[in-house]
Design a protein around this motif. Sequence first.
Motif, PDB file in Angstrom:
ATOM      1  N   PRO A   1       2.251  -2.591 -11.027  1.00 42.02           N
ATOM      2  CA  PRO A   1       2.973  -1.956 -12.145  1.00 42.02           C
ATOM      3  C   PRO A   1       2.309  -0.642 -12.570  1.00 42.02           C
ATOM      4  CG  PRO A   1       2.606  -4.292 -12.583  1.00 42.02           C
ATOM      5  CD  PRO A   1       1.860  -3.976 -11.316  1.00 42.02           C
ATOM      6  N   ARG A   2       0.990  -0.600 -12.512  1.00 40.56           N
ATOM      7  CA  ARG A   2       0.293   0.687 -12.694  1.00 40.56           C
ATOM      8  C   ARG A   2      -0.447   0.967 -11.406  1.00 40.56           C
ATOM      9  NH1 ARG A   2       0.987   3.335 -17.471  1.00 40.56           N
ATOM     10  NH2 ARG A   2       0.020   5.036 -16.344  1.00 40.56           N
ATOM     11  N   ALA A   3       0.043   1.958 -10.669  1.00 44.39           N
ATOM     12  CA  ALA A   3      -0.503   2.244  -9.342  1.00 44.39           C
ATOM     13  C   ALA A   3      -1.299   3.551  -9.378  1.00 44.39           C
ATOM     14  CB  ALA A   3       0.640   2.325  -8.343  1.00 44.39           C
TER      15      ALA A   3
ATOM     16  N   LEU B   1      -2.183  -0.728   2.914  1.00 47.43           N
ATOM     17  CA  LEU B   1      -2.985  -1.239   1.796  1.00 47.43           C
ATOM     18  C   LEU B   1      -4.470  -1.149   2.145  1.00 47.43           C
ATOM     19  CD1 LEU B   1      -2.760  -3.101  -0.887  1.00 47.43           C
ATOM     20  CD2 LEU B   1      -3.180  -4.977   0.691  1.00 47.43           C
ATOM     21  N   ALA B   2      -5.283  -0.708   1.200  1.00 50.16           N
ATOM     22  CA  ALA B   2      -6.729  -0.644   1.426  1.00 50.16           C
ATOM     23  C   ALA B   2      -7.439  -0.574   0.093  1.00 50.16           C
ATOM     24  CB  ALA B   2      -7.070   0.598   2.231  1.00 50.16           C
ATOM     25  N   SER B   3      -8.592  -1.187   0.032  1.00 45.43           N
ATOM     26  CA  SER B   3      -9.402  -1.113  -1.184  1.00 45.43           C
ATOM     27  C   SER B   3      -9.622   0.348  -1.554  1.00 45.43           C
ATOM     28  CB  SER B   3     -10.745  -1.799  -0.888  1.00 45.43           C
ATOM     29  OG  SER B   3     -11.772  -1.145  -1.570  1.00 45.43           O
ATOM     30  N   ARG B   4      -9.423   0.685  -2.829  1.00 46.73           N
ATOM     31  CA  ARG B   4      -9.618   2.082  -3.242  1.00 46.73           C
ATOM     32  C   ARG B   4     -11.095   2.419  -3.407  1.00 46.73           C
ATOM     33  NH1 ARG B   4      -5.700   5.742  -4.431  1.00 46.73           N
ATOM     34  NH2 ARG B   4      -3.583   4.979  -4.672  1.00 46.73           N
ATOM     35  N   THR B   5     -11.953   1.409  -3.611  1.00 48.13           N
ATOM     36  CA  THR B   5     -13.369   1.705  -3.873  1.00 48.13           C
ATOM     37  C   THR B   5     -14.259   1.500  -2.648  1.00 48.13           C
ATOM     38  OG1 THR B   5     -13.837  -0.578  -4.499  1.00 48.13           O
ATOM     39  CG2 THR B   5     -13.124   0.919  -6.264  1.00 48.13           C
TER      40      THR B   5
ATOM     41  N   ALA C   1     -11.361  -8.677  -0.999  1.00 46.36           N
ATOM     42  CA  ALA C   1     -10.148  -9.130  -1.695  1.00 46.36           C
ATOM     43  C   ALA C   1      -8.898  -8.420  -1.177  1.00 46.36           C
ATOM     44  CB  ALA C   1     -10.292  -8.889  -3.198  1.00 46.36           C
ATOM     45  N   VAL C   2      -9.029  -7.122  -0.861  1.00 44.84           N
ATOM     46  CA  VAL C   2      -7.848  -6.322  -0.516  1.00 44.84           C
ATOM     47  C   VAL C   2      -7.703  -6.172   1.002  1.00 44.84           C
ATOM     48  CG1 VAL C   2      -6.752  -4.054  -0.780  1.00 44.84           C
ATOM     49  CG2 VAL C   2      -7.938  -5.105  -2.724  1.00 44.84           C
ATOM     50  N   ASP C   3      -8.737  -5.652   1.656  1.00 43.70           N
ATOM     51  CA  ASP C   3      -8.629  -5.340   3.094  1.00 43.70           C
ATOM     52  C   ASP C   3      -8.523  -6.614   3.941  1.00 43.70           C
ATOM     53  OD1 ASP C   3      -9.348  -2.174   3.520  1.00 43.70           O
ATOM     54  OD2 ASP C   3     -10.292  -3.030   1.752  1.00 43.70           O
TER      55      ASP C   3
ATOM     56  N   PRO D   1      -6.814   5.465  12.609  1.00 42.09           N
ATOM     57  CA  PRO D   1      -6.857   6.929  12.606  1.00 42.09           C
ATOM     58  C   PRO D   1      -8.261   7.486  12.380  1.00 42.09           C
ATOM     59  CG  PRO D   1      -5.980   6.137  10.542  1.00 42.09           C
ATOM     60  CD  PRO D   1      -6.253   4.929  11.377  1.00 42.09           C
ATOM     61  N   THR D   2      -8.400   8.769  12.720  1.00 47.23           N
ATOM     62  CA  THR D   2      -9.629   9.526  12.422  1.00 47.23           C
ATOM     63  C   THR D   2      -9.541  10.000  10.958  1.00 47.23           C
ATOM     64  OG1 THR D   2      -8.668  11.587  13.161  1.00 47.23           O
ATOM     65  CG2 THR D   2      -9.757  10.256  14.834  1.00 47.23           C
ATOM     66  N   ALA D   3     -10.172  11.105  10.620  1.00 48.38           N
ATOM     67  CA  ALA D   3     -10.261  11.510   9.207  1.00 48.38           C
ATOM     68  C   ALA D   3      -8.968  12.124   8.689  1.00 48.38           C
ATOM     69  CB  ALA D   3     -11.396  12.506   9.050  1.00 48.38           C
TER      70      ALA D   3
ATOM     71  N   GLY E   1       0.828  -1.219   0.000  1.00 48.47           N
ATOM     72  CA  GLY E   1       0.000   0.000   0.000  1.00 48.47           C
ATOM     73  C   GLY E   1       0.853   1.256   0.000  1.00 48.47           C
ATOM     74  N   ALA E   2       2.105   1.140  -0.458  1.00 48.67           N
ATOM     75  CA  ALA E   2       3.060   2.255  -0.380  1.00 48.67           C
ATOM     76  C   ALA E   2       2.706   3.419  -1.299  1.00 48.67           C
ATOM     77  CB  ALA E   2       4.469   1.753  -0.718  1.00 48.67           C
ATOM     78  N   THR E   3       1.949   3.162  -2.365  1.00 49.26           N
ATOM     79  CA  THR E   3       1.640   4.243  -3.318  1.00 49.26           C
ATOM     80  C   THR E   3       0.422   5.070  -2.890  1.00 49.26           C
ATOM     81  OG1 THR E   3       0.440   2.573  -4.565  1.00 49.26           O
ATOM     82  CG2 THR E   3       2.647   3.160  -5.366  1.00 49.26           C
TER      83      THR E   3
HETATM   84  N1  LIG Z   1      -9.715   8.742   4.158  1.00 45.55           N
HETATM   85  C1  LIG Z   1      -9.838   8.867   5.472  1.00 45.55           C
HETATM   86  O1  LIG Z   1     -10.221   9.925   5.990  1.00 45.55           O
HETATM   87  C2  LIG Z   1      -9.477   7.723   6.357  1.00 45.55           C
HETATM   88  C3  LIG Z   1      -9.607   7.886   7.722  1.00 45.55           C
HETATM   89  C4  LIG Z   1      -9.213   6.839   8.561  1.00 45.55           C
HETATM   90  C5  LIG Z   1      -8.722   5.670   8.035  1.00 45.55           C
HETATM   91  N2  LIG Z   1      -8.629   5.541   6.690  1.00 45.55           N
HETATM   92  C6  LIG Z   1      -8.095   4.265   6.195  1.00 45.55           C
HETATM   93  O2  LIG Z   1      -6.733   4.449   5.794  1.00 45.55           O
HETATM   94  C7  LIG Z   1      -6.394   3.481   4.830  1.00 45.55           C
HETATM   95  C8  LIG Z   1      -5.511   4.021   3.723  1.00 45.55           C
HETATM   96  O3  LIG Z   1      -5.986   5.220   3.242  1.00 45.55           O
HETATM   97  P1  LIG Z   1      -5.253   5.973   2.041  1.00 45.55           P
HETATM   98  O4  LIG Z   1      -6.040   7.209   1.830  1.00 45.55           O
HETATM   99  O5  LIG Z   1      -3.788   6.065   2.254  1.00 45.55           O
HETATM  100  O6  LIG Z   1      -5.530   4.930   0.859  1.00 45.55           O
HETATM  101  P2  LIG Z   1      -5.269   5.106  -0.693  1.00 45.55           P
HETATM  102  O7  LIG Z   1      -4.624   6.411  -0.975  1.00 45.55           O
HETATM  103  O8  LIG Z   1      -6.546   4.775  -1.379  1.00 45.55           O
HETATM  104  O9  LIG Z   1      -4.182   3.946  -0.968  1.00 45.55           O
HETATM  105  C9  LIG Z   1      -4.527   2.607  -0.995  1.00 45.55           C
HETATM  106  C10 LIG Z   1      -3.287   1.786  -1.243  1.00 45.55           C
HETATM  107  O10 LIG Z   1      -3.696   0.408  -1.368  1.00 45.55           O
HETATM  108  C11 LIG Z   1      -3.280  -0.054  -2.653  1.00 45.55           C
HETATM  109  N3  LIG Z   1      -4.257  -0.969  -3.268  1.00 45.55           N
HETATM  110  C12 LIG Z   1      -5.596  -0.855  -3.292  1.00 45.55           C
HETATM  111  N4  LIG Z   1      -6.137  -1.875  -3.984  1.00 45.55           N
HETATM  112  C13 LIG Z   1      -5.096  -2.636  -4.418  1.00 45.55           C
HETATM  113  C14 LIG Z   1      -5.007  -3.823  -5.181  1.00 45.55           C
HETATM  114  N5  LIG Z   1      -6.081  -4.447  -5.652  1.00 45.55           N
HETATM  115  N6  LIG Z   1      -3.778  -4.316  -5.439  1.00 45.55           N
HETATM  116  C15 LIG Z   1      -2.671  -3.687  -4.983  1.00 45.55           C
HETATM  117  N7  LIG Z   1      -2.697  -2.573  -4.245  1.00 45.55           N
HETATM  118  C16 LIG Z   1      -3.892  -2.047  -3.972  1.00 45.55           C
HETATM  119  C17 LIG Z   1      -3.168   1.153  -3.523  1.00 45.55           C
HETATM  120  O11 LIG Z   1      -2.327   0.848  -4.605  1.00 45.55           O
HETATM  121  P3  LIG Z   1      -2.508   1.546  -6.039  1.00 45.55           P
HETATM  122  O12 LIG Z   1      -1.807   2.853  -5.928  1.00 45.55           O
HETATM  123  O13 LIG Z   1      -1.873   0.573  -6.963  1.00 45.55           O
HETATM  124  O14 LIG Z   1      -3.997   1.698  -6.274  1.00 45.55           O
HETATM  125  C18 LIG Z   1      -2.579   2.165  -2.535  1.00 45.55           C
HETATM  126  O15 LIG Z   1      -1.206   1.939  -2.411  1.00 45.55           O
HETATM  127  C19 LIG Z   1      -7.702   2.880   4.399  1.00 45.55           C
HETATM  128  O16 LIG Z   1      -7.765   1.641   5.076  1.00 45.55           O
HETATM  129  C20 LIG Z   1      -8.768   3.758   4.949  1.00 45.55           C
HETATM  130  O17 LIG Z   1      -9.929   3.027   5.310  1.00 45.55           O
HETATM  131  C21 LIG Z   1      -8.993   6.525   5.843  1.00 45.55           C
END
Ligand SMILES: NC(=O)c1ccc[n+]([C@@H]2O[C@H](COP(=O)([O-])OP(=O)(O)OC[C@H]3O[C@@H](n4cnc5c(N)ncnc54)[C@H](OP(=O)(O)O)[C@@H]3O)[C@@H](O)[C@H]2O)c1
Length: 345
Positions: free
Chosen positions: A51-53, A101-105, A113-115, A172-174, A25-27
């Motif tokens: 490969p495409r992030a 790492l976290a599901s983007r959708t 699948a992801v979380d 974390p919070t928001a 989840g580094a990207t």
């Molecule tokens: N947004 C908020 O306010 C908030 C608050 C509290 C907690 N959180 C939690 O924090 C976490 C991370 O948030 P974030 O904003 O940093 O997430 P993000 O920017 O959406 O990043 C998600 C990471 O997971 C990777 N990933 C997702 N699906 C993948 C797949 N199928 N295969 C490989 N890699 C995949 C992404 O890779 P790619 O770049 O390849 O897509 C990306 O590196 C989440 O669990 C979220 O629930 C969010």
Amino acid sequence: MHTTPNAVQTGSPQGMSSRRVFVIGATGTIGQATVRALLQRGHQVVCFVRPRAGVRGALAADVSRQLLQGATVRFGAVTDPAALARDGFCGEHFDVLVSCLASRTGAPKDAWAVDHQAHVHALEAARAAGVTQVVLLSAICVQKPLLAFQHAKLAFEKYLIESGLTYSIVRPTAFFKSLSGQIERVRRGKPFLLFGDGRLTACKPISDRDLGAYLADCLDQPERQNRILPIGGPGPAITSREQGDKLFALLGRSPKFSHVPVALLDVIIALLGTLGRLIPTLADKAELARIGRYYATESMLVLNPQTGQYDADATPSTGTETLFDFYADLASGKVATERGDHAVF
Ligand SMILES: NC(=O)c1ccc[n+]([C@@H]2O[C@H](COP(=O)([O-])OP(=O)(O)OC[C@H]3O[C@@H](n4cnc5c(N)ncnc54)[C@H](OP(=O)(O)O)[C@@H]3O)[C@@H](O)[C@H]2O)c1
């Protein structure tokens, strides 16, 4: 102090040791900040990325390498256990697994699948590589799970706790990006949208950098280990109404709000839910609307299980960066923010 067979002493004032850290989840937003924090602390970081992030695959391999400069970047599918071992861990020894790492959708299939599943595979591959410690980025909202992605995250949290490995589960919070979606609307003279009166919920926003530092420090702070760690940013809890007021003030405009009734979201959810039984993409949209409703009605603060009320004072704080400083930087054009796939506004 937690040490491992190949720990390297850095000679830092705190006597902290450099570890070989495998990051998934580094990207992502917090992933990038966490990699920077790990590198600053002298760790050897290997990131396993697609490969495409990025959002909708916007980042080609060389861009990911540049974003994660200082780390070794390896490419492959984190959802595939064979690829994780072959292309990720490569038969090498590692000390720590860090996951942002976290599901983007947030759609149910993607979330499971992801979380959940990808994390189970990564934990087992990490264990086989010698990893004894895991730092997991989770979310505070899993304390009141109503959504598919929250159940998926909780299922992995349980798996990790029962794994016998040293763990830090950070909830974390928001994030700032999730609270910055309306700046363009307001700049264009449109009203700031509020659910109800805008005081239904509150949060203690945390910056990417402060959260990345908090996650990286879990490696060396025993009081952050074998614990679930809710965490917010500095300062008091902030409501949506206060966010709107601040944005108008920073942009030099008079406040203008539109109030969206929560019941409207219920109608949308019911409609999409019914149609979603026939058209799968609409089922995903229904889940997106449920996610929107959740954030419109639930605070991102520690929930008191006795009273069922959210408690700002019980929500720990870390870091120095405030949301309102970030708004000032956005308003002046000093920074930009990436919204992500499930942005509501
Ligand atoms: N947004 C908020 O306010 C908030 C608050 C509290 C907690 N959180 C939690 O924090 C976490 C991370 O948030 P974030 O904003 O940093 O997430 P993000 O920017 O959406 O990043 C998600 C990471 O997971 C990777 N990933 C997702 N699906 C993948 C797949 N199928 N295969 C490989 N890699 C995949 C992404 O890779 P790619 O770049 O390849 O897509 C990306 O590196 C989440 O669990 C979220 O629930 C969010």
